[in-house]
Design an enzyme around this catalytic site. Structure first.
Site, mmCIF file in Angstrom:
data_model
loop_
_atom_site.group_PDB
_atom_site.id
_atom_site.type_symbol
_atom_site.label_atom_id
_atom_site.label_comp_id
_atom_site.label_asym_id
_atom_site.label_seq_id
_atom_site.Cartn_x
_atom_site.Cartn_y
_atom_site.Cartn_z
ATOM 1 N N GLU A 1 26.535 68.009 63.299
ATOM 2 C CA GLU A 1 25.652 66.882 63.577
ATOM 3 C C GLU A 1 24.877 67.187 64.866
ATOM 4 O OE1 GLU A 1 25.925 64.300 61.391
ATOM 5 O OE2 GLU A 1 25.201 62.527 62.432
ATOM 6 N N ARG B 1 30.273 62.631 47.081
ATOM 7 C CA ARG B 1 30.693 61.505 47.899
ATOM 8 C C ARG B 1 32.088 61.144 47.403
ATOM 9 N NH1 ARG B 1 27.865 58.422 51.284
ATOM 10 N NH2 ARG B 1 25.789 59.086 50.629
ATOM 11 N N ARG C 1 20.049 67.358 56.137
ATOM 12 C CA ARG C 1 20.900 66.802 55.088
ATOM 13 C C ARG C 1 20.234 66.952 53.713
ATOM 14 N NH1 ARG C 1 23.419 61.277 54.345
ATOM 15 N NH2 ARG C 1 23.365 61.144 52.098
ATOM 16 N N ARG D 1 22.592 65.094 60.344
ATOM 17 C CA ARG D 1 23.424 66.150 59.752
ATOM 18 C C ARG D 1 22.656 67.462 59.716
ATOM 19 N NH1 ARG D 1 27.479 65.248 55.699
ATOM 20 N NH2 ARG D 1 28.697 67.153 55.507
ATOM 21 N N LYS E 1 34.673 57.164 55.991
ATOM 22 C CA LYS E 1 34.043 56.841 57.284
ATOM 23 C C LYS E 1 34.359 55.404 57.646
ATOM 24 C CE LYS E 1 29.624 55.954 55.013
ATOM 25 N NZ LYS E 1 28.214 56.236 54.951
ATOM 26 N N LYS F 1 33.068 60.108 64.623
ATOM 27 C CA LYS F 1 31.845 60.090 63.802
ATOM 28 C C LYS F 1 30.661 60.024 64.764
ATOM 29 C CE LYS F 1 29.739 57.965 59.730
ATOM 30 N NZ LYS F 1 28.346 58.037 60.087
ATOM 31 N N PHE G 1 31.633 70.435 62.897
ATOM 32 C CA PHE G 1 32.912 69.914 62.403
ATOM 33 C C PHE G 1 33.455 70.651 61.183
ATOM 34 C CE2 PHE G 1 29.572 66.828 61.105
ATOM 35 C CZ PHE G 1 29.580 67.029 59.733
ATOM 36 N N GLU H 1 38.449 62.430 63.041
ATOM 37 C CA GLU H 1 37.400 63.036 63.866
ATOM 38 C C GLU H 1 36.480 61.936 64.362
ATOM 39 O OE1 GLU H 1 35.289 65.932 61.551
ATOM 40 O OE2 GLU H 1 37.087 67.082 61.108
#
Ligand code: ATP
Length: 546
Positions: A300, A411, A271, A257, A417, A252, A340, A250
């Site tokens: 986003e 995470r 976020r 966020r 990323k 970035k 997303f 995808e």
């Protein structure tokens, strides 16, 4: 529970150093908390209200200092308190040092009664404080706090002051609370973890684990109660392809966020799960037009110029922070919402579904801007998609495991990323630790500091990215600078400068600068720099604000 018992137990936790001991102590605290369990499960983390509650205490340090000063007596004002905090470095130590207990009974307002504080009583006062608003509310907040401090023993004052400023400093984070719930009530780790992920409500989960563990599985997503965002690690196309074969690629997007909750109305959370609906009326409108079923979406928000090209990320943040003049700000910069992921759609929780299925569902319910999405099995395809994303002015690409569930707050390795512009810092080595095993005769982990007008302040430690060969060389370079040793830890004269890569800089009480590097990576020695040429605290602050 008496507040003094809570404070004594918090002090015992603070004095403990081994993780297992800390978990035992917190588990004991939870078992003893009775009716106050849900409050205590938050207080140990320095949170007064549940994460999904939009109310905040809204007490700045200055209000807290004013209340402490008032409780401390006639000869102390807020400036004195502030100066002592600057000296001792901790508002809790300062509040404890004033020993308000000696003031009891002296108060002209009669608030210094002898009745001891309870956790429930403190909480009721803090809720009143959180709900105070409008003209005069600052005075009301200070008065409530003063009333509480006035009744505190030294230990109670230490933890009340820290709690009010959301910094308990007792080494208890979300992970400890999770482990302590599991230990205290002998419940399944998986059930607790899952319930926490979907509810983000430590009090609710702790109480359910104690009173009705079978119902942990029934705690589910709720529209209007934000969950923690799933996070990514840095990674390469090679990492993704070797782990999953085929990978989702995808774009970035470089924005902020947001988690969008749609039911009768639209709520938008940042976020950090703050409600940012009010500053984003144009985004709310976009959502209202693009979807007509209840849903929780992840996406986003980007700032864009007239031709739809992305503007720097700071433009979006400016909007998030903006509480006033919203209409004027909406006119000044256009926002685009790119979605997303989809956690819930029309009555169905989707977080355990594979990413590709969530995407299918998202495409069916969302008639707005969707993130670019491709499946790629070849490194060349990924490289091409990355070039396209960068050419279009975006930050890079995200690589995702097509079969992965949505894991809130993690995470993990399922989202990687890739972005090309990685910052580095030049940092002074101010300490080190002898290695272990075959690295025992070398210094293995290096403490890093930034330069400030008053000397050096730590920002992290680096041990990653150093080969065995380099380790020998670095040890030889740093060893002659050792000033003192304490077990495996050594204090080093600031002189050697390392270039260090990192993923992000965070506010953190762990290091004396107040900041910590995430995932610091050794890149090389800056032989050309002296300690004084190292990066400054100023630069770190600017990078954090950027
Ligand atoms: P960064 O500073 O790199 O954005 P971060 O710490 O804010 O990192 P990470 O989870 O590490 O967050 O990186 C992914 C971030 O990228 C997300 O938090 C989100 O804000 C942003 N992002 C942009 N596009 C996407 C996308 N297609 N999928 C997931 N996240 C995306």
């Amino acid at each position: 529970m008496e507040f003094s018992e809570f404070a004594d137990r918090a002090a015992a936790v603070e004095a403990a150093s081994a993780d297992t001991e800390i978990t035992h102590l917190v588990a004991d605290l939870f078992e003893a908390a009775d009716d106050d369990l849900s409050i205590v499960a938050r207080y140990v983390q320095g949170r007064v209200l549940p994460g999904h509650d939009e109310t905040t205490l809204n007490v700045g340090p200055n209000n807290c200092y004013a209340a402490i000063a008032r409780a401390a007596g006639q000869n102390v004002d807020a400036d004195d308190v502030e100066a002592t905090v600057a000296d001792l470095g901790d508002v809790g130590d300062v509040a404890a040092a004033y020993d308000f207990g000696t003031q009891r009974g002296l108060s002209a307002f009669g608030t210094g009664d002898e009745e001891s504080l309870t956790v429930g009583g403190v909480h009721a006062e803090l809720e009143t404080l959180a709900n105070a608003s409008g003209p005069g509310s600052t005075d009301e907040k200070v008065t409530i706090l003063f009333g509480l401090f006035n009744r505190c023993s030294s230990t109670e004052a230490r933890y009340l002051a820290r709690l009010v400023l959301s910094e308990m400093r007792i080494g208890v984070g979300a992970g400890t609370v999770r482990d302590a719930i599991i230990e205290a009530f002998d419940v399944s780790a998986e059930a607790v973890e899952r319930a926490l992920q979907v509810s983000n409500d430590y009090g609710l989960v702790a109480e359910t684990a104690r009173d009705d563990p079978d119902r942990l599985d029934e705690i589910s997503l709720e529209i209007g109660r934000p969950v923690q965002a799933m996070l990514a690690q840095a990674g390469t196309a090679g990492d993704a392809l070797s782990a999953w074969g085929e990978t989702v690629v995808e774009t970035k997007y470089d924005g902020a966020r947001v988690q969008i909750h749609v039911d009768d109305g639209v709520d938008i959370y940042s976020r950090n799960m703050e409600d940012v609906t009010d500053p984003l009326p144009d985004v709310v409108e976009t959502v209202e037009e693009a979807i007509d079923v209840p849903a929780i979406l992840d996406g986003e928000v980007l700032a864009i110029d007239e031709s739809g090209d992305p503007l720097p990320f700071q433009e979006v943040l400016r909007r998030f922070r903006r509480k006033h003049d919203i209409e004027q700000a909406s006119a000044a910069v256009d926002l685009d919402l790119v979605v997303f992921d989809c956690l819930h759609a029309d009555g169905d929780d989707l977080i355990d579904e594979p990413l590709c299925d969530r995407r299918d569902r998202l495409e069916r319910i969302w008639d707005g801007h969707l993130a670019d999405f491709s499946l790629a099995a070849e490194p060349e395809t990924i490289a091409r998609l990355e070039d396209e994303a960068l050419d279009a002015g975006h930050e890079g690409i995200m690589l995702k495991d097509p079969d992965s569930a949505y894991t809130p707050g993690r995470r993990g390795k399922n989202w990687l990323k890739r972005k090309p512009d990685v910052e580095t810092l030049d940092l002074v080595v101010t300490g080190a630790e002898w290695g272990e095993g075959r690295r025992a005769s070398f210094l293995g982990s290096y403490e890093l500091s930034v330069h400030t007008p008053n000397g050096f302040e730590t920002v992290g430690k680096v041990a990653t990215g150093i080969t065995d060969e380099e380790l020998k060389r670095l040890s030889a370079l740093v060893e002659p600078k050792i000033r003192s040793e304490d077990g495996r830890t050594v204090d080093v004269e600031p002189s050697v400068v390392f270039e260090v890569g990192y993923e992000e800089i965070q506010h953190s009480p762990t290091y004396s600068s107040g900041y910590a590097l995430r995932f610091p990576r050794f890149i090389g020695v800056r032989e050309d720099l002296n300690a004084e040429d190292a990066d400054t605290l100023d630069r770190v602050e600017r990078l954090v604000d950027a």
